[in-house]
Design an enzyme around this catalytic site. Structure first.
Site, PDB file in Angstrom:
ATOM      1  N   GLU A 180     -79.249  41.342  34.207  1.00  0.00           N
ATOM      2  CA  GLU A 180     -78.291  42.003  35.102  1.00  0.00           C
ATOM      3  C   GLU A 180     -77.529  40.949  35.911  1.00  0.00           C
ATOM      4  OE1 GLU A 180     -80.048  44.517  38.132  1.00  0.00           O
ATOM      5  OE2 GLU A 180     -78.121  45.432  38.609  1.00  0.00           O
ATOM      6  N   HIS A 212     -90.191  53.499  43.025  1.00  0.00           N
ATOM      7  CA  HIS A 212     -89.868  53.602  44.457  1.00  0.00           C
ATOM      8  C   HIS A 212     -90.950  54.416  45.172  1.00  0.00           C
ATOM      9  CE1 HIS A 212     -85.589  52.217  44.328  1.00  0.00           C
ATOM     10  NE2 HIS A 212     -85.767  52.501  43.052  1.00  0.00           N
ATOM     11  N   GLU A 269     -91.362  54.763  48.204  1.00  0.00           N
ATOM     12  CA  GLU A 269     -90.831  55.354  49.437  1.00  0.00           C
ATOM     13  C   GLU A 269     -90.360  56.789  49.254  1.00  0.00           C
ATOM     14  OE1 GLU A 269     -89.395  53.056  47.597  1.00  0.00           O
ATOM     15  OE2 GLU A 269     -87.201  53.148  47.620  1.00  0.00           O
ATOM     16  N   CYS A 278     -88.518  47.772  43.103  1.00  0.00           N
ATOM     17  CA  CYS A 278     -87.485  47.880  42.071  1.00  0.00           C
ATOM     18  C   CYS A 278     -86.789  46.526  41.867  1.00  0.00           C
ATOM     19  CB  CYS A 278     -86.527  49.014  42.415  1.00  0.00           C
ATOM     20  SG  CYS A 278     -85.703  49.658  40.955  1.00  0.00           S
TER      21      CYS A 278
HETATM   22  N1  GLN Z   1     -80.549  46.933  39.413  1.00  0.00           N
HETATM   23  C1  GLN Z   1     -81.891  47.017  38.951  1.00  0.00           C
HETATM   24  C2  GLN Z   1     -81.995  47.832  37.668  1.00  0.00           C
HETATM   25  O1  GLN Z   1     -81.098  48.568  37.346  1.00  0.00           O
HETATM   26  C3  GLN Z   1     -82.798  47.589  40.026  1.00  0.00           C
HETATM   27  C4  GLN Z   1     -82.414  48.946  40.467  1.00  0.00           C
HETATM   28  C5  GLN Z   1     -83.069  49.327  41.773  1.00  0.00           C
HETATM   29  O2  GLN Z   1     -83.501  48.473  42.533  1.00  0.00           O
HETATM   30  N2  GLN Z   1     -83.049  50.608  42.105  1.00  0.00           N
HETATM   31  O3  GLN Z   1     -82.958  47.739  36.971  1.00  0.00           O
END
Ligand code: GLN
Length: 536
Positions: free
Chosen positions: A406, A508, A510, A382
């Site tokens: 971001e 993810h 995981e 992510c």
């Molecule tokens: N902050 C990043 C986004 O919103 C990654 C989010 C995350 O790692 N769960 O895209």
């Protein structure tokens, strides 16, 4: 068979592991062939844990249908191999929101809306909802918090009422703590007695007691607790500290907790649960001798619960690879060019963790540069994948100001950016892409080989995305965009084929990894780490 409802409460202290006990009970019943689900009712006002700081509440788990859930749902899935949904996690905030919306619509027809019966009715409705689908033989409900808390009162009251409604189809399990007082050299039963009294005051007589303890509780002490708490002596079970949470189902089975529950709910006890696959895992776990060393680079490392699904998925992967997992948590905020080699050089593999916000991001980029240049097996998850893209753009493509919006909304090179349709949304969590999405993998890519399939489904939780304007440049220079969402064309997987193992995933992996069905990507990552460690 009629659906049976099992309620799990906790007393004396928090953190007793109600989630693990609930998951262990589910595990045993499932191994007997029953259809089981577990749900958690959390007494806090947040609508869901999505807005909670991980330092406060640990990881936010994500269900396939895109619910931001309590981390215990992760345990439920890992122990049972059964997916959960938003119906499996309810908070006080959601209950009140629903009741207040109903009130605003005039659905209560002029009645005074009260905690009892309106809030408790809504709690009861939700407690029974999964049972009413006809899909489950057993519905286990874990009540968050500790008996005696003001905020859990409506839940306890709901359970009290449901006992009458459900009759023999209902069992109450209470978890309590039996401390060992070293100065007196004694295990103390009084806190347990008090917490059961508290429950009785509220009209609930537990049927089963599970006693958390660091030392073996002798039979006479258990009998004493049974006597003072009005519980049958054989329904007083101990849950002693064990090296791995995955041993708990077996410990519960040894004390026949599954049979006790079945007898109490009028289910005929025949045969034994089929624990063979689980035992195979445990045997691998205990016979592993060599280590595999994985570094997790993130900003919440002081509270490892913030990365619990990652850690558990690595543990499963290490076990299936016949290794003992040694995790080192590396604070990304403290990483810089001069200490990165020192911090990472002993690792067989590195995971760059998910996260949100600016803190620690530059450290993640520094770690990734080092891993890429030194050809260390690396998995970016992510935000970790987004950092992989930014680092690659900066240091391979030579785009010095490449960034995610971001982190720097003003950058000219938005390698990671908000999706257009998200730019106007302002509510908390309103823009987040949540839940399971399809991803199409490029044939012959490493990741397609690992999954053994060209279409996969994994869970997401993010707002920012890889910017496709850079795709061609990335591919021409060695970073392949090999996983694409078929509808949105968003890039979900990047990999560098000429590296040992350098893969970033927007999803993810995981979350979907369970004991009996570990995630293939994590298993392969650990395998690559082992090979690299041996070569080193
Ligand atoms: N902050 C990043 C986004 O919103 C990654 C989010 C995350 O790692 N769960 O895209």
């Amino acid at each position: 068979m009629e659906t049976k409802f099992i309620f799990v409460t906790g007393g004396v202290v928090s953190s007793l592991g109600k989630g693990i006990i609930s998951a262990s009970v589910a595990n045993l019943l499932k191994a007997r062939g029953y259809r089981v689900t577990i749900q958690k009712f959390d007494p806090y006002i947040n609508i869901n844990p999505g807005t909670l700081n991980p330092y406060e509440h640990g990881e936010c788990y994500v269900t396939i249908d895109g619910h931001e859930a309590d981390l215990d749902l992760g345990h439920y899935e890992r122990f049972t191999n059964v997916t959960t949904t938003r119906a499996n996690n309810v908070t006080t905030g959601r209950i009140y929101k629903h009741v207040i919306e109903k009130e605003r619509r005039g659905d209560y027809l002029g009645k005074t809306v009260q905690v009892v019966p309106h809030i408790t009715d809504e709690i009861k409705r939700r407690m029974k909802a999964l049972g009413n689908t006809g899909n489950f033989d057993f519905v286990i409900t874990e009540i968050g918090g500790t008996v005696g808390d003001i905020e859990s009162l409506p839940y306890i009251e709901s359970v009290r009422q449901l006992r009458w409604e459900l009759g023999h189809n209902c069992v109450c399990i209470h978890l309590a703590y039996v401390p060992y007082v070293a100065a007196a050299k004694e295990l103390k039963t009084k806190p347990t007695q008090h917490s059961v009294k508290k429950l009785q005051e509220m009209g609930i007589q537990p049927d089963v007691l599970v006693l958390r303890t660091e030392k073996d509780i002798p039979a006479d002490v258990r009998r004493k607790i049974a006597l003072f708490c009005n519980v049958a002596p054989d329904a007083v079970v101990q849950s002693i500290d064990v090296p791995s949470i995955y041993e708990v189902p077996v410990k519960m089975q040894e004390q026949h907790l599954d049979e006790i529950i079945m007898r109490l709910t009028g289910v005929e006890v025949k045969g034994e649960p089929d624990m063979a696959p689980w035992m195979q895992f445990l045997n691998k776990m205990t016979s592993a001798e060599k280590d595999v060393k994985i570094g997790i680079v993130g900003k919440y490392v002081e509270l490892p619960d913030a990365y619990i699904s990652i850690k558990e998925s690595l543990f499963q992967a290490a076990t299936y690879n016949d290794r003992k997992l040694k995790v080192t948590y590396i604070q990304s905020e403290k990483l810089n060019e001069s200490n990165v080699a020192d911090k990472l050089k002993d690792m067989d593999g590195v995971i760059v963790a998910p996260g949100a916000g600016q803190r620690g991001v530059e450290g993640k980029n520094i770690a990734l540069k080092w891993c890429r240049e030194n050809d260390v097996p690396t998995l970016g998850i992510c935000l970790g994948m987004q950092c992989m893209a930014v680092e690659f753009a900066r240091n391979v493509l030579g785009i010095a100001d490449a960034n995610s919006t971001e982190i720097d909304p003003t950058t000219a090179n938005k390698v990671i950016d908000l999706m257009d349709e998200q730019k106007s949304v302002t509510t908390m969590g309103g823009t987040t892409r949540l839940g399971s999405f399809d991803c199409v993998l490029r044939p012959n890519s490493k990741v397609a080989k690992i999954y053994g399939s060209q279409t996969i489904k994994e869970r997401h939780r993010h707002r920012f995305e890889f910017n496709n304007e850079y795709l061609e440049k990335f591919e021409q220079n060695g970073m392949q965009c090999v996983g694409i969402n078929p509808e949105s064309k968003l890039v979900e997987v990047i990999e560098m084929p000429e590296k040992r193992w350098y893969i970033g995933v927007q999803f993810h992996p995981e979350y979907s990894s369970t004991v009996l069905s570990p995630n293939p990507l994590i298993v392969d990552f650990v395998k690559a780490a082992i090979a690299y460690g041996e070569e080193k």
